[in-house]
Design a protein around this motif. Structure first.
Motif, PDB file in Angstrom:
ATOM      1  N   SER A 149     -34.178  17.515  47.387  1.00 37.71           N
ATOM      2  CA  SER A 149     -33.414  16.620  46.500  1.00 37.71           C
ATOM      3  C   SER A 149     -33.031  15.332  47.224  1.00 37.71           C
ATOM      4  O   SER A 149     -31.883  14.886  47.164  1.00 37.71           O
ATOM      5  N   LEU A 150     -33.995  14.737  47.882  1.00 35.45           N
ATOM      6  CA  LEU A 150     -33.726  13.545  48.680  1.00 35.45           C
ATOM      7  C   LEU A 150     -33.306  12.375  47.808  1.00 35.45           C
ATOM      8  O   LEU A 150     -33.789  12.205  46.682  1.00 35.45           O
ATOM      9  N   LYS A 151     -32.392  11.576  48.357  1.00 34.33           N
ATOM     10  CA  LYS A 151     -31.845  10.419  47.658  1.00 34.33           C
ATOM     11  C   LYS A 151     -32.180   9.164  48.458  1.00 34.33           C
ATOM     12  O   LYS A 151     -32.369   9.222  49.685  1.00 34.33           O
ATOM     13  N   PRO A 152     -32.192   8.008  47.805  1.00 33.95           N
ATOM     14  CA  PRO A 152     -32.445   6.758  48.546  1.00 33.95           C
ATOM     15  C   PRO A 152     -31.475   6.560  49.710  1.00 33.95           C
ATOM     16  O   PRO A 152     -31.864   6.015  50.746  1.00 33.95           O
ATOM     17  N   GLU A 153     -30.248   7.017  49.557  1.00 29.85           N
ATOM     18  CA  GLU A 153     -29.262   6.846  50.633  1.00 29.85           C
ATOM     19  C   GLU A 153     -29.537   7.741  51.835  1.00 29.85           C
ATOM     20  O   GLU A 153     -28.874   7.611  52.867  1.00 29.85           O
ATOM     21  N   ASP A 154     -30.493   8.649  51.737  1.00 38.74           N
ATOM     22  CA  ASP A 154     -30.913   9.442  52.894  1.00 38.74           C
ATOM     23  C   ASP A 154     -31.900   8.671  53.774  1.00 38.74           C
ATOM     24  O   ASP A 154     -32.270   9.148  54.850  1.00 38.74           O
ATOM     25  N   THR A 155     -32.309   7.508  53.320  1.00 38.86           N
ATOM     26  CA  THR A 155     -33.266   6.702  54.068  1.00 38.86           C
ATOM     27  C   THR A 155     -32.660   6.189  55.361  1.00 38.86           C
ATOM     28  O   THR A 155     -31.627   5.519  55.351  1.00 38.86           O
ATOM     29  N   THR A 156     -33.267   6.541  56.474  1.00 33.35           N
ATOM     30  CA  THR A 156     -32.865   6.052  57.782  1.00 33.35           C
ATOM     31  C   THR A 156     -33.713   6.758  58.846  1.00 33.35           C
ATOM     32  O   THR A 156     -34.623   7.510  58.512  1.00 33.35           O
ATOM     33  N   VAL A 157     -33.380   6.539  60.111  1.00 29.71           N
ATOM     34  CA  VAL A 157     -34.057   7.221  61.207  1.00 29.71           C
ATOM     35  C   VAL A 157     -33.277   8.494  61.570  1.00 29.71           C
ATOM     36  O   VAL A 157     -32.054   8.445  61.727  1.00 29.71           O
ATOM     37  N   TYR A 158     -34.007   9.581  61.708  1.00 25.82           N
ATOM     38  CA  TYR A 158     -33.418  10.875  62.050  1.00 25.82           C
ATOM     39  C   TYR A 158     -33.767  11.218  63.498  1.00 25.82           C
ATOM     40  O   TYR A 158     -34.927  11.074  63.916  1.00 25.82           O
ATOM     41  N   TYR A 159     -32.774  11.706  64.231  1.00 25.54           N
ATOM     42  CA  TYR A 159     -32.944  12.025  65.646  1.00 25.54           C
ATOM     43  C   TYR A 159     -32.636  13.492  65.904  1.00 25.54           C
ATOM     44  O   TYR A 159     -31.601  14.013  65.472  1.00 25.54           O
ATOM     45  N   CYS A 160     -33.517  14.128  66.617  1.00 23.86           N
ATOM     46  CA  CYS A 160     -33.279  15.494  67.072  1.00 23.86           C
ATOM     47  C   CYS A 160     -32.352  15.454  68.290  1.00 23.86           C
ATOM     48  O   CYS A 160     -32.440  14.537  69.129  1.00 23.86           O
ATOM     49  N   ASN A 161     -31.489  16.459  68.377  1.00 24.97           N
ATOM     50  CA  ASN A 161     -30.525  16.534  69.483  1.00 24.97           C
ATOM     51  C   ASN A 161     -30.496  17.967  70.006  1.00 24.97           C
ATOM     52  O   ASN A 161     -30.426  18.913  69.214  1.00 24.97           O
ATOM     53  N   VAL A 162     -30.554  18.101  71.301  1.00 19.62           N
ATOM     54  CA  VAL A 162     -30.512  19.427  71.916  1.00 19.62           C
ATOM     55  C   VAL A 162     -29.533  19.412  73.078  1.00 19.62           C
ATOM     56  O   VAL A 162     -29.523  18.472  73.877  1.00 19.62           O
ATOM     57  N   ARG A 163     -28.713  20.449  73.144  1.00 21.38           N
ATOM     58  CA  ARG A 163     -27.829  20.658  74.292  1.00 21.38           C
ATOM     59  C   ARG A 163     -28.307  21.890  75.037  1.00 21.38           C
ATOM     60  O   ARG A 163     -28.632  22.907  74.415  1.00 21.38           O
ATOM     61  N   LEU A 219     -42.570   8.910  53.847  1.00 28.89           N
ATOM     62  CA  LEU A 219     -42.121   8.307  52.589  1.00 28.89           C
ATOM     63  C   LEU A 219     -42.170   9.357  51.491  1.00 28.89           C
ATOM     64  O   LEU A 219     -43.176  10.069  51.343  1.00 28.89           O
ATOM     65  N   VAL A 220     -41.101   9.448  50.720  1.00 31.81           N
ATOM     66  CA  VAL A 220     -41.037  10.418  49.628  1.00 31.81           C
ATOM     67  C   VAL A 220     -40.266   9.799  48.473  1.00 31.81           C
ATOM     68  O   VAL A 220     -39.406   8.937  48.689  1.00 31.81           O
ATOM     69  N   GLN A 221     -40.576  10.230  47.273  1.00 30.56           N
ATOM     70  CA  GLN A 221     -39.866   9.737  46.105  1.00 30.56           C
ATOM     71  C   GLN A 221     -38.512  10.420  45.966  1.00 30.56           C
ATOM     72  O   GLN A 221     -38.326  11.535  46.457  1.00 30.56           O
ATOM     73  N   PRO A 222     -37.571   9.763  45.305  1.00 27.61           N
ATOM     74  CA  PRO A 222     -36.279  10.424  45.044  1.00 27.61           C
ATOM     75  C   PRO A 222     -36.479  11.767  44.362  1.00 27.61           C
ATOM     76  O   PRO A 222     -37.307  11.901  43.461  1.00 27.61           O
ATOM     77  N   GLY A 223     -35.723  12.754  44.846  1.00 28.47           N
ATOM     78  CA  GLY A 223     -35.867  14.105  44.340  1.00 28.47           C
ATOM     79  C   GLY A 223     -36.875  14.936  45.084  1.00 28.47           C
ATOM     80  O   GLY A 223     -36.961  16.157  44.871  1.00 28.47           O
ATOM     81  N   GLY A 224     -37.629  14.306  45.952  1.00 23.21           N
ATOM     82  CA  GLY A 224     -38.659  15.007  46.709  1.00 23.21           C
ATOM     83  C   GLY A 224     -38.112  15.716  47.940  1.00 23.21           C
ATOM     84  O   GLY A 224     -36.897  15.753  48.172  1.00 23.21           O
ATOM     85  N   SER A 225     -39.045  16.270  48.709  1.00 22.50           N
ATOM     86  CA  SER A 225     -38.680  17.068  49.885  1.00 22.50           C
ATOM     87  C   SER A 225     -39.485  16.636  51.104  1.00 22.50           C
ATOM     88  O   SER A 225     -40.624  16.172  50.986  1.00 22.50           O
ATOM     89  N   LEU A 226     -38.871  16.823  52.257  1.00 29.98           N
ATOM     90  CA  LEU A 226     -39.534  16.640  53.546  1.00 29.98           C
ATOM     91  C   LEU A 226     -39.010  17.696  54.501  1.00 29.98           C
ATOM     92  O   LEU A 226     -37.880  18.173  54.355  1.00 29.98           O
ATOM     93  N   VAL A 235     -37.362   8.397  57.871  1.00 28.17           N
ATOM     94  CA  VAL A 235     -37.420   9.011  56.545  1.00 28.17           C
ATOM     95  C   VAL A 235     -37.095   7.925  55.531  1.00 28.17           C
ATOM     96  O   VAL A 235     -36.048   7.278  55.627  1.00 28.17           O
ATOM     97  N   THR A 236     -37.990   7.730  54.584  1.00 29.34           N
ATOM     98  CA  THR A 236     -37.799   6.712  53.549  1.00 29.34           C
ATOM     99  C   THR A 236     -37.904   7.365  52.189  1.00 29.34           C
ATOM    100  O   THR A 236     -38.919   8.006  51.882  1.00 29.34           O
ATOM    101  N   VAL A 237     -36.842   7.208  51.398  1.00 25.40           N
ATOM    102  CA  VAL A 237     -36.811   7.775  50.049  1.00 25.40           C
ATOM    103  C   VAL A 237     -36.814   6.604  49.066  1.00 25.40           C
ATOM    104  O   VAL A 237     -35.836   5.870  48.957  1.00 25.40           O
ATOM    105  N   SER A 238     -37.930   6.449  48.386  1.00 25.43           N
ATOM    106  CA  SER A 238     -38.088   5.285  47.509  1.00 25.43           C
ATOM    107  C   SER A 238     -39.141   5.575  46.457  1.00 25.43           C
ATOM    108  O   SER A 238     -40.117   6.283  46.714  1.00 25.43           O
ATOM    109  N   SER A 239     -38.943   5.000  45.291  1.00 30.46           N
ATOM    110  CA  SER A 239     -39.943   5.124  44.230  1.00 30.46           C
ATOM    111  C   SER A 239     -40.901   3.940  44.258  1.00 30.46           C
ATOM    112  O   SER A 239     -41.838   3.877  43.455  1.00 30.46           O
TER     113      SER A 239
END
Length: 118
Positions: free
Chosen positions: A84-98, A11-18, A114-118
């Motif tokens: 510069s994370l935004k609320p719309e970046d909130t979702t599940v992120y998946y790593c992919n390898v070929r 969880l990170v606030q808008p504008g934050g980094s992960l 990843v959750t971007v929320s104040s």
């Protein structure tokens, strides 16, 4: 042994980094392209960024200038620095390898929230 192990979501606030990390296990004989995708509920899984073994990168338009993908070939690890994370970046992120076989085998991580929320 789990093929891919992800870490770094949260969880990170808008504008934050992960920073997300994904390590490929020895079960994957030879790693080629590595990348990150994200998927919101009820939607398709979309590419966020990818990087070839030689360092060529591709980014989704929505993250250009904010996210940076990198990799450490010796550690078989890919990173996604998200700034510069935004609320719309909130979702599940998946790593992919070929891998380098033909046709390439494709591996997915377990997903990290990843959750971007104040």
């Amino acid at each position: 042994q789990v093929p891919l192990v992800e870490s770094g979501g949260g969880l990170v606030q808008p504008g934050g980094s992960l920073r997300l990390s994904c390590a490929a296990s020895g079960n994957i004989f030879s790693v080629d392209t590595m990348g990150w995708y994200r998927q919101a509920p009820g939607k398709q899984r979309d590419l966020v960024a990818s990087i070839t073994r030689g360092g060529f990168t591709v980014y989704a338009d929505s993250v250009k200038g904010r996210f940076t993908i990198s990799r450490d070939n010796a550690k078989r690890t890919v990173y996604l620095q998200m700034n510069s994370l935004k609320p719309e970046d909130t979702t599940v992120y998946y790593c992919n390898v070929r891998d380098t076989s033909w046709p390439p085998r494709i591996y997915w991580g377990q997903g990290t929230q990843v959750t971007v929320s104040s």
